[in-house]
Design an enzyme around this catalytic site. Structure first.
Site, PDB file in Angstrom:
ATOM      1  N   ASP A 290       0.689   4.948   1.995  1.00 29.16           N
ATOM      2  CA  ASP A 290      -0.032   5.628   3.074  1.00 29.16           C
ATOM      3  C   ASP A 290      -0.822   6.814   2.527  1.00 29.16           C
ATOM      4  O   ASP A 290      -0.305   7.631   1.750  1.00 29.16           O
ATOM      5  CB  ASP A 290       0.961   6.164   4.128  1.00 29.16           C
ATOM      6  CG  ASP A 290       1.684   5.029   4.847  1.00 29.16           C
ATOM      7  OD1 ASP A 290       1.169   3.901   4.878  1.00 29.16           O
ATOM      8  OD2 ASP A 290       2.798   5.293   5.365  1.00 29.16           O
TER       9      ASP A 290
ATOM     10  N   HIS B  62       0.831  -1.202   0.000  1.00 27.44           N
ATOM     11  CA  HIS B  62       0.000   0.000   0.000  1.00 27.44           C
ATOM     12  C   HIS B  62       0.868   1.256   0.000  1.00 27.44           C
ATOM     13  O   HIS B  62       2.083   1.182   0.200  1.00 27.44           O
ATOM     14  CB  HIS B  62      -0.931   0.018   1.220  1.00 27.44           C
ATOM     15  CG  HIS B  62      -0.191   0.145   2.532  1.00 27.44           C
ATOM     16  ND1 HIS B  62       0.470  -0.916   3.115  1.00 27.44           N
ATOM     17  CD2 HIS B  62      -0.002   1.196   3.355  1.00 27.44           C
ATOM     18  CE1 HIS B  62       1.024  -0.524   4.246  1.00 27.44           C
ATOM     19  NE2 HIS B  62       0.757   0.764   4.405  1.00 27.44           N
TER      20      HIS B  62
ATOM     21  N   HIS C 244       4.838   0.138   0.335  1.00 25.46           N
ATOM     22  CA  HIS C 244       5.505  -0.674   1.351  1.00 25.46           C
ATOM     23  C   HIS C 244       4.557  -1.763   1.848  1.00 25.46           C
ATOM     24  O   HIS C 244       3.340  -1.696   1.634  1.00 25.46           O
ATOM     25  CB  HIS C 244       6.056   0.170   2.498  1.00 25.46           C
ATOM     26  CG  HIS C 244       5.038   0.998   3.204  1.00 25.46           C
ATOM     27  ND1 HIS C 244       4.554   2.183   2.696  1.00 25.46           N
ATOM     28  CD2 HIS C 244       4.410   0.813   4.390  1.00 25.46           C
ATOM     29  CE1 HIS C 244       3.670   2.689   3.523  1.00 25.46           C
ATOM     30  NE2 HIS C 244       3.549   1.871   4.571  1.00 25.46           N
TER      31      HIS C 244
ATOM     32  N   ARG D 233       4.852   5.991  14.250  1.00 25.55           N
ATOM     33  CA  ARG D 233       4.878   6.604  12.905  1.00 25.55           C
ATOM     34  C   ARG D 233       4.337   8.025  12.936  1.00 25.55           C
ATOM     35  O   ARG D 233       3.306   8.286  13.551  1.00 25.55           O
ATOM     36  CB  ARG D 233       4.040   5.762  11.944  1.00 25.55           C
ATOM     37  CG  ARG D 233       4.305   6.084  10.495  1.00 25.55           C
ATOM     38  CD  ARG D 233       3.427   5.268   9.578  1.00 25.55           C
ATOM     39  NE  ARG D 233       2.145   5.917   9.363  1.00 25.55           N
ATOM     40  CZ  ARG D 233       1.154   5.403   8.624  1.00 25.55           C
ATOM     41  NH1 ARG D 233       1.300   4.230   8.054  1.00 25.55           N
ATOM     42  NH2 ARG D 233       0.023   6.055   8.475  1.00 25.55           N
TER      43      ARG D 233
HETATM   44  C1  SIN Z   1       2.957   0.956   7.817  1.00 28.22           C
HETATM   45  O1  SIN Z   1       2.297   0.455   6.925  1.00 28.22           O
HETATM   46  O2  SIN Z   1       3.070   2.163   7.943  1.00 28.22           O
HETATM   47  C2  SIN Z   1       3.696   0.035   8.768  1.00 28.22           C
HETATM   48  C3  SIN Z   1       4.996  -0.420   8.220  1.00 28.22           C
HETATM   49  C4  SIN Z   1       5.696  -1.343   9.148  1.00 28.22           C
HETATM   50  O3  SIN Z   1       5.159  -1.700  10.203  1.00 28.22           O
HETATM   51  O4  SIN Z   1       6.815  -1.760   8.846  1.00 28.22           O
END
Ligand code: SIN
Length: 274
Positions: A97, A95, A250, A265
């Protein structure tokens, strides 16, 4: 400070730096590496929440995530958490973000606090490299197309996924908005062209027969799914990863059942994409 390419298509690793004490010159070098490589993996940081927020503010205004549980006392910090007894992780599929927002977050800054003894890596994919490798006919075909993105199927009250994630997600009532973006964007800072559709949040190609739209999206996803466009980040506690949402996908791997994984995050506001 040492900056080294992490893989051909995406990412750079940065060592021997403390992001709480960056000179303007070092910050400019990190910013340039971010634009050049799409994702950064800065090793060996020791950050308080206030220091994480202060570093994020050097990049721009903070985009308050409305769907992730935030760290207590810090609405700017979204928690990416999986407890040993939880089955489902957050972000466990390709996906980008915030692609469902009208002005999607430009970047995400993820700080690793607890990492399982094995597993829990994150895959990244480079959208400029993937676009450049398309054949001319496909480039021509998609050049003027737009796609609709949405989030109800992930964060909405009827989402099975949200129910399984439980209290780690909040504000189901605020899900449902959609946004239309170009399938091929011109990066607002570098001018590079890149693919901007993703399996997590892209719903359809606008003004296209649904079956044709699904087939075209699948064709692009299969193309981007090739290893040559990817980098696999093996986390260590203290890593600070930052990725450009206008240039990457990612995927957080969920292969560490029975262990805790906890990261913080912060997302940075972006602009409308063209
Ligand atoms: C996310 O999708 O922001 C999480 C990425 C992660 O946990 O490595």
């Amino acid at each position: 400070m040492r900056i080294a390419k992490a893989s051909e298509a995406i990412g750079a690793t940065i060592e021997d730096v403390d992001v709480t004490r960056l000179s303007d010159q070092d910050f400019a070098a990190i910013r340039q590496a971010f634009l050049d490589h799409g994702a950064l993996f800065i090793r060996d940081q020791t950050l308080t929440p206030e220091e994480h927020i202060a570093f994020a503010r050097r990049w721009g205004a903070i985009d308050l995530n409305r769907f992730f549980q935030h760290r207590e006392g810090y609405p700017e910090i979204a928690e990416v958490l999986k407890e040993p007894d939880q089955q489902l992780n957050i972000g466990g599929g390709w996906h980008t973000d915030h692609s469902y927002d009208l002005a999607p977050a430009m970047g995400s800054i993820l700080y690793a606090l607890e990492i399982p003894p094995v597993g829990g890596d994150t895959l990244f994919a480079g959208m400029a490299a993937a676009y450049e490798a398309l054949d001319d006919e496909t480039k021509q075909r998609i050049s003027a197309l737009k796609a609709r993105h949405g989030n109800a199927h992930v964060f909405g009250k009827d989402s099975k996924y949200r129910k399984a994630v439980g209290e780690r997600y909040t504000n189901a009532d605020q899900a449902g908005q959609t946004a239309v973006h170009p399938v091929v964007l011109t990066h607002p800072e570098t001018g590079a062209r890149g693919l901007y559709v993703n399996p997590g949040f892209t719903l359809e190609i606008v003004d296209m027969d649904p079956q044709e739209s699904r087939a075209l999206l699948q064709q692009l996803y299969d193309h981007i799914g090739q290893d040559r466009f990817h980098h696999r980040h093996k986390w260590r506690a203290g890593d600070l990863a930052m990725w450009d949402n206008r240039a990457t996908w990612h995927y957080a791997l969920n292969d560490y059942q029975g262990h805790r994984r906890y990261l913080n995050r912060i997302t940075i506001e972006g602009v409308a994409l063209h």
